[in-house]
Design an enzyme around this catalytic site. Structure first.
Site, PDB file in Angstrom:
ATOM      1  N   CYS A  76     -23.280 -41.413  10.913  1.00 16.94           N
ATOM      2  CA  CYS A  76     -23.217 -42.254  12.114  1.00 16.94           C
ATOM      3  C   CYS A  76     -24.463 -42.041  12.971  1.00 16.94           C
ATOM      4  O   CYS A  76     -24.821 -40.904  13.281  1.00 16.94           O
ATOM      5  CB  CYS A  76     -21.961 -41.891  12.900  1.00 16.94           C
ATOM      6  N   GLU A  77     -25.108 -43.127  13.346  1.00 19.63           N
ATOM      7  CA  GLU A  77     -26.317 -42.999  14.141  1.00 19.63           C
ATOM      8  C   GLU A  77     -26.033 -42.632  15.594  1.00 19.63           C
ATOM      9  O   GLU A  77     -26.937 -42.217  16.313  1.00 19.63           O
ATOM     10  CB  GLU A  77     -27.168 -44.266  14.061  1.00 19.63           C
ATOM     11  N   HIS A  78     -24.790 -42.761  16.036  1.00 22.53           N
ATOM     12  CA  HIS A  78     -24.467 -42.418  17.425  1.00 22.53           C
ATOM     13  C   HIS A  78     -24.241 -40.928  17.628  1.00 22.53           C
ATOM     14  O   HIS A  78     -24.620 -40.382  18.664  1.00 22.53           O
ATOM     15  CB  HIS A  78     -23.221 -43.176  17.889  1.00 22.53           C
ATOM     16  N   HIS A  79     -23.583 -40.278  16.668  1.00 22.61           N
ATOM     17  CA  HIS A  79     -23.244 -38.855  16.822  1.00 22.61           C
ATOM     18  C   HIS A  79     -23.832 -37.975  15.720  1.00 22.61           C
ATOM     19  O   HIS A  79     -23.662 -36.767  15.747  1.00 22.61           O
ATOM     20  CB  HIS A  79     -21.716 -38.679  16.843  1.00 22.61           C
ATOM     21  N   GLN A 117     -21.205 -48.610  10.511  1.00 24.08           N
ATOM     22  CA  GLN A 117     -20.466 -49.193   9.384  1.00 24.08           C
ATOM     23  C   GLN A 117     -20.627 -50.704   9.324  1.00 24.08           C
ATOM     24  O   GLN A 117     -20.816 -51.271   8.243  1.00 24.08           O
ATOM     25  CB  GLN A 117     -18.987 -48.817   9.465  1.00 24.08           C
ATOM     26  N   HIS A 145     -14.323 -41.968  10.082  1.00 25.46           N
ATOM     27  CA  HIS A 145     -15.477 -41.507  10.854  1.00 25.46           C
ATOM     28  C   HIS A 145     -15.154 -40.165  11.493  1.00 25.46           C
ATOM     29  O   HIS A 145     -14.213 -40.059  12.285  1.00 25.46           O
ATOM     30  CB  HIS A 145     -15.815 -42.532  11.948  1.00 25.46           C
ATOM     31  N   CYS A 147     -16.687 -38.707  13.771  1.00 18.42           N
ATOM     32  CA  CYS A 147     -16.843 -38.759  15.225  1.00 18.42           C
ATOM     33  C   CYS A 147     -15.520 -39.157  15.900  1.00 18.42           C
ATOM     34  O   CYS A 147     -15.330 -38.907  17.085  1.00 18.42           O
ATOM     35  CB  CYS A 147     -17.972 -39.694  15.635  1.00 18.42           C
TER      36      CYS A 147
END
Length: 187
Positions: A76-79, A117, A145, A147
Site C-alpha cells: 500500500c502506498e499510503h502506509h 488496489q 489490507h 493497514c
C-alpha cells in the site's frame, strides 16, 4: 533503478526514530536485508507489461478467456504495509491470445510497486487493452489490507473488491454476468 544505499540509510534512520539502536546485534544487518527485500518487492518499478504481453498467438476463438485466482502480494502506498489477495482476469480475443502465464506476469509487474488496489486493477485492464487489443477485458481484484487489519480500525479478514471493465464488458451485461457465473464455478 532502486538505490539500495539510500534504503539502508533510511532504515537506519527509521530504527533510530523508533528508539532502537541500529548497531545492536540483531539489527546490524537489518538495513541490508531490507534493501535486498525492497529490490525484490518493488521489482515492478523496472518492468513494463508489454515485455510479457508482446508474444501472442493467432486464434479464431472469440469466446471469453478467464484466468482466475491469480495470487498477488503488493504494498500500500499510503502506509507501506502489504495487501494481498487474488486477481481474476477475463478477455475476449480479437484474433490473438496470449500465453496464460503472461496474464499472471502482468499482475506481478503492477503488484510489485507501491500501489492502490483500485489503481492496480485499472492498470492491469489498461495494459491488456493496449498490448493485446482484445474486444473486451474485465479484471476483478479481492484483497486483504494489513493497514486495515493490524493498525487503525483493526478488522482482520475484511476484504476489498475492485473491478475494471473495458470494451465489450462495459456494453454487454450478459458477458459481464457470464464472467461472474464462471468465477463461481469451482472444481
Amino acid at each position: 533503478m532502486i538505490d539500495q544505499e539510500k534504503i539502508k540509510e533510511g532504515v537506519r534512520l527509521l530504527l533510530e526514530g523508533i528508539g532502537e539502536d541500529p548497531s545492536r546485534e540483531g539489527l546490524i544487518e537489518t538495513p541490508d536485508r531490507i534493501a535486498r527485500m525492497y529490490t525484490e518487492l518493488f521489482s515492478g518499478m523496472e518492468e513494463t507489461p508489454s515485455t510479457h504481453l508482446s508474444k501472442m498467438f493467432h486464434t479464431d476463438n472469440t469466446e471469453m478467456v478467464l484466468e482466475k485466482d491469480i495470487t498477488f502480494y503488493s504494498t500500500c502506498e499510503h502506509h507501506m504495509l502489504p495487501f494481498f489477495g487474488k486477481v481474476h482476469i477475463a478477455y475476449v480475443p480479437d484474433g490473438k491470445v496470449v500465453g496464460l502465464s503472461k496474464l499472471a506476469r502482468t499482475v506481478e509487474v503492477y503488484a510489485r510497486r507501491l500501489q492502490l488496489q483500485e489503481q492496480l486493477t485499472d492498470q492491469i485492464a489498461d495494459a491488456l487493452m493496449t498490448c493485446m487489443q482484445p474486444r473486451g477485458v474485465m479484471v476483478l481484484s479481492e484483497a486483504e489490507h494489513l493497514c486495515m487489519t493490524m493498525r487503525g480500525i483493526k478488522k482482520p479478514g475484511s476484504r476489498t473488491v475492485s473491478m475494471a471493465r473495458r470494451g465489450l464488458f462495459k456494453t454487454d451485461p450478459a458477458l459481464e454476468d457470464r464472467f461472474f457465473r464462471m468465477l463461481e464455478k469451482r472444481d
